[in-house]
Design an enzyme around this catalytic site. Structure first.
Site, PDB file in Angstrom:
ATOM      1  N   HIS A 134      21.131 -16.078   5.744  1.00  0.00           N
ATOM      2  CA  HIS A 134      20.886 -17.476   6.075  1.00  0.00           C
ATOM      3  C   HIS A 134      21.644 -17.810   7.348  1.00  0.00           C
ATOM      4  CE1 HIS A 134      18.444 -19.004   2.809  1.00  0.00           C
ATOM      5  NE2 HIS A 134      19.203 -18.373   1.926  1.00  0.00           N
ATOM      6  N   ASP A 164      19.329 -20.886  13.060  1.00  0.00           N
ATOM      7  CA  ASP A 164      17.898 -21.070  12.808  1.00  0.00           C
ATOM      8  C   ASP A 164      17.178 -21.651  14.017  1.00  0.00           C
ATOM      9  OD1 ASP A 164      18.329 -20.137  10.278  1.00  0.00           O
ATOM     10  OD2 ASP A 164      17.929 -22.026   9.253  1.00  0.00           O
TER      11      ASP A 164
END
Length: 389
Positions: A134, A164
């Site tokens: 993540h 991200d």
């Protein structure tokens, strides 16, 4: 007046934040995005307030077709679509698209000039390519977390997904547009391998460059910009915060004038570079003498690189962001408008055309299939068998 990317058509297979954010940016610039959703739903298709609002935002101006990609009939539909589209964006783990028969080499046999962009945590190569992760893991692996935080508490979490979006989405958009330009010049498509960890590692622009050229290892609160100087956040009397970035001498002098007035402190302007701890201590004590609103009034007319730390609701109402049209009204299907974060790119020849908020999965399935030549009777079979929804 046409938008910058109105000639591009993109198939978007992504589901989590990086891919959909990238294709939303491309849609804001005019690209025709078809979001290929899963029949059984995914992370952004859940029935809860956060997922709905995220889908309405990240799906802005996109059409949606819902397919069961585990069915060969759905793969056939995708390959028919590929003939009509310029670009593919996907965000599965390495090997997933190959197992589905939709990897780059399979698609090139259908559309030789396709531009195919894969966004993953660690990239398509290397020992970590199949490893789960993540945002927090990519920042840790990229070395960013090691010098972002406080000595007494260690690394800190950011309120936004740096790896991200900055590492993945923005690099994907850059790579896709560069490939489009190259295709215009050469007539050739290509494969783009985007790693969020690579992108995050590249963001170590200042301290990473210094280290690799022979400098010191960046550590927590060790440099001018990461807490090792008075360039920092300071708490007010009522528990709010101010940001102080008065590094240049002219800004530092203005800051000192305020501090002397309200804090009765004596700081030698010439000690700016050599007296960081004392300056920081004086600033901390002085900011705690007045409430947030009082400091807002004090610094409102002083251009010293000192700004209040706004809540998101305050930022959304800020005169600067409103002047820049960063909160926009986007049409919804029911005739009303919903407020969303606007496109940060401003073009002199066109304004962003916010066509509609993100739609439910499969909202355009029938429309899309009719466009590529399916008959009503064929559609009935596909829907009845759950291949399309």
């Amino acid at each position: 007046m046409s938008s910058p990317l109105s000639s591009l058509k993109i198939l978007d297979f992504s589901t989590l934040l990086p891919g959909p954010f990238a294709t939303m940016m491309l849609a804001d610039m005019g690209a025709d995005i078809l979001w290929v959703d899963a029949v059984k739903g995914n992370h952004l298709n859940q029935e809860n307030a956060r997922s709905v609002s995220m889908r309405e935002y990240l799906g802005r101006s996109k059409r949606s077709i819902a397919l069961d990609l585990k069915r060969p009939e759905a793969i056939t539909i995708v390959k028919r679509l590929v003939n009509e589209y310029d670009i593919i964006v996907e965000q599965f783990r390495p090997g997933v698209m190959e197992r589905l028969g939709l990897d780059y080499h399979s698609i090139v046999s259908v559309n030789p000039i396709i531009i195919y962009c894969s966004i993953t945590g660690y990239g398509q190569t290397g020992p970590y390519k199949d490893r789960a992760g993540h945002d927090i893991n990519y920042l840790a692996t990229a070395g960013v977390s090691s010098h972002s935080g406080r000595k007494e508490n260690g690394p800190i979490l950011s309120g936004i997904q740096i790896a991200d979006v900055a590492g993945g989405s923005l690099h994907a958009v850059s790579g896709i547009l560069a490939a489009v330009i190259q295709r215009i010049q050469t007539g050739e498509g290509q494969y783009i391998d985007i790693s969020m960890t690579d992108g995050s590692f590249a963001l170590n622009s200042i301290h990473g460059a210094e280290y690799l050229s022979g400098g010191s290892e960046p550590k927590l609160e060790s440099t001018i910009l990461n807490g090792g100087s008075y360039y920092d956040y300071y708490e007010t009397k009522d528990g709010r915060y101010f940001s102080v970035g008065s590094l240049e001498p002219k800004f530092f002098l203005q800051l000192l004038q305020v501090m002397k007035k309200y804090g009765n402190v004596e700081i030698d302007p010439d000690s700016q570079l050599n007296n960081q701890k004392d300056i920081k201590s004086h600033l901390s004590k002085t900011f705690k003498k007045k409430n947030y609103d009082d400091w807002c009034t004090t610094f409102s007319e002083i251009d010293a690189c000192v700004e209040p730390v706004l809540t998101f609701s305050e930022a959304a109402q800020h005169s600067q962001l409103n002047a820049r049209k960063m909160i926009v009204d986007v049409p919804a299907d029911n005739g009303i408008y919903k407020k969303q974060i606007g496109n940060p790119l401003k073009f002199s020849l066109s304004e962003t055309d916010y066509r509609h908020i993100g739609v439910p999965p499969g909202a355009h399935s029938k429309e899309i299939l009719l466009e590529i030549g399916f008959t009503e009777s064929e559609l009935k079979i596909l829907f009845d068998q759950g291949i399309v929804s």
